[in-house]
Design a protein around this motif. Sequence first.
Motif, mmCIF file in Angstrom:
data_model
loop_
_atom_site.group_PDB
_atom_site.id
_atom_site.type_symbol
_atom_site.label_atom_id
_atom_site.label_comp_id
_atom_site.label_asym_id
_atom_site.label_seq_id
_atom_site.Cartn_x
_atom_site.Cartn_y
_atom_site.Cartn_z
ATOM 1 N N HIS A 52 -17.181 -20.668 -20.704
ATOM 2 C CA HIS A 52 -15.677 -20.409 -20.880
ATOM 3 C C HIS A 52 -15.039 -20.009 -19.388
ATOM 4 O O HIS A 52 -16.075 -19.563 -18.713
ATOM 5 N N TYR A 53 -14.061 -20.204 -19.010
ATOM 6 C CA TYR A 53 -13.278 -19.709 -17.916
ATOM 7 C C TYR A 53 -11.929 -19.371 -18.401
ATOM 8 O O TYR A 53 -11.229 -20.372 -18.967
ATOM 9 N N VAL A 54 -11.344 -18.086 -17.851
ATOM 10 C CA VAL A 54 -10.204 -17.749 -18.166
ATOM 11 C C VAL A 54 -9.349 -17.417 -16.752
ATOM 12 O O VAL A 54 -9.822 -16.930 -15.877
ATOM 13 N N PHE A 55 -8.507 -18.497 -16.709
ATOM 14 C CA PHE A 55 -7.346 -18.501 -15.414
ATOM 15 C C PHE A 55 -6.237 -17.358 -15.785
ATOM 16 O O PHE A 55 -5.783 -17.389 -16.810
ATOM 17 N N SER A 56 -6.064 -16.680 -14.499
ATOM 18 C CA SER A 56 -4.648 -16.278 -14.427
ATOM 19 C C SER A 56 -3.688 -17.363 -14.215
ATOM 20 O O SER A 56 -3.908 -18.466 -13.576
ATOM 21 N N PRO A 57 -2.555 -17.291 -14.881
ATOM 22 C CA PRO A 57 -1.748 -18.456 -14.462
ATOM 23 C C PRO A 57 -1.440 -18.516 -13.071
ATOM 24 O O PRO A 57 -1.297 -19.837 -12.546
ATOM 25 N N SER A 58 -1.270 -17.518 -12.414
ATOM 26 C CA SER A 58 -0.996 -18.029 -10.834
ATOM 27 C C SER A 58 -2.185 -18.694 -10.131
ATOM 28 O O SER A 58 -2.262 -19.392 -9.071
ATOM 29 N N SER A 59 -3.521 -18.415 -10.473
ATOM 30 C CA SER A 59 -4.782 -18.784 -9.772
ATOM 31 C C SER A 59 -4.833 -20.311 -10.173
ATOM 32 O O SER A 59 -5.095 -20.977 -9.357
ATOM 33 N N TRP A 60 -4.533 -20.728 -11.278
ATOM 34 C CA TRP A 60 -4.669 -22.124 -11.491
ATOM 35 C C TRP A 60 -3.631 -23.066 -10.904
ATOM 36 O O TRP A 60 -3.764 -24.134 -10.142
ATOM 37 N N ARG A 61 -2.409 -22.380 -10.637
ATOM 38 C CA ARG A 61 -1.284 -22.966 -10.092
ATOM 39 C C ARG A 61 -1.361 -23.012 -8.771
ATOM 40 O O ARG A 61 -1.002 -23.967 -7.838
ATOM 41 N N LYS A 62 -2.140 -21.886 -8.085
ATOM 42 C CA LYS A 62 -2.444 -21.848 -6.308
ATOM 43 C C LYS A 62 -3.333 -23.161 -6.228
ATOM 44 O O LYS A 62 -3.428 -23.741 -5.328
ATOM 45 N N LEU A 63 -4.492 -23.326 -7.232
ATOM 46 C CA LEU A 63 -5.500 -24.314 -6.734
ATOM 47 C C LEU A 63 -4.591 -25.761 -6.907
ATOM 48 O O LEU A 63 -5.133 -26.616 -6.078
ATOM 49 N N LEU A 64 -3.773 -25.965 -7.657
ATOM 50 C CA LEU A 64 -3.040 -27.249 -7.613
ATOM 51 C C LEU A 64 -1.718 -27.224 -6.427
ATOM 52 O O LEU A 64 -1.207 -28.235 -6.471
ATOM 53 N N ASP A 65 -1.762 -26.220 -5.933
ATOM 54 C CA ASP A 65 -0.640 -26.184 -4.605
ATOM 55 C C ASP A 65 0.787 -26.132 -5.271
ATOM 56 O O ASP A 65 1.781 -26.808 -4.609
ATOM 57 N N PHE A 66 0.935 -25.419 -6.460
ATOM 58 C CA PHE A 66 2.010 -25.363 -7.012
ATOM 59 C C PHE A 66 3.218 -24.108 -6.064
ATOM 60 O O PHE A 66 2.366 -23.342 -5.627
ATOM 61 N N GLN A 67 4.306 -24.302 -6.072
ATOM 62 C CA GLN A 67 5.228 -23.523 -5.432
ATOM 63 C C GLN A 67 5.308 -22.389 -6.457
ATOM 64 O O GLN A 67 5.716 -22.632 -7.876
ATOM 65 N N GLN A 68 5.094 -21.075 -6.067
ATOM 66 C CA GLN A 68 5.357 -19.929 -7.065
ATOM 67 C C GLN A 68 5.512 -18.708 -6.184
ATOM 68 O O GLN A 68 5.478 -18.714 -5.020
#
Length: 116
Positions: A52-68
């Motif tokens: 299993h892997y638990v992402f923080s919301p900001s970390s998965w968004r960062k990997l996909l280059d989302f603006q946050q």
Amino acid sequence: MCNAIQDLVDKEKPDWLIFEEVALQTNVATLHTLCQLQGAILQMCFERNIEHYVFSPSSWRKLLDFQQGKGIRRPQLKEQAKVYVEHKYEEQVSEDEADAICMGCAFIKLLTQKGA
């Protein structure tokens, strides 16, 4: 909900479970429920020997280059996920489905970066 998740895992037999860390909620009862659910899912992973892997919301968004960050609100983050899925898979999905698909994409990207 725990039984439904366990039934789905037993049926699908995934190699990995990817999910999001519990974020701070304004409603304490909701926070407690989500924490308990996450604990039950983690226990199930341990019992069934599921990676299993638990992402923080900001970390998965960062990997996909989302603006946050500053000035970017939850509705904008949800919309970015929906647009990502629409562009990548040409599918219209709900906000929650989009987040789940994006977490899976981010996990694959993470594994690729690590050379796994």
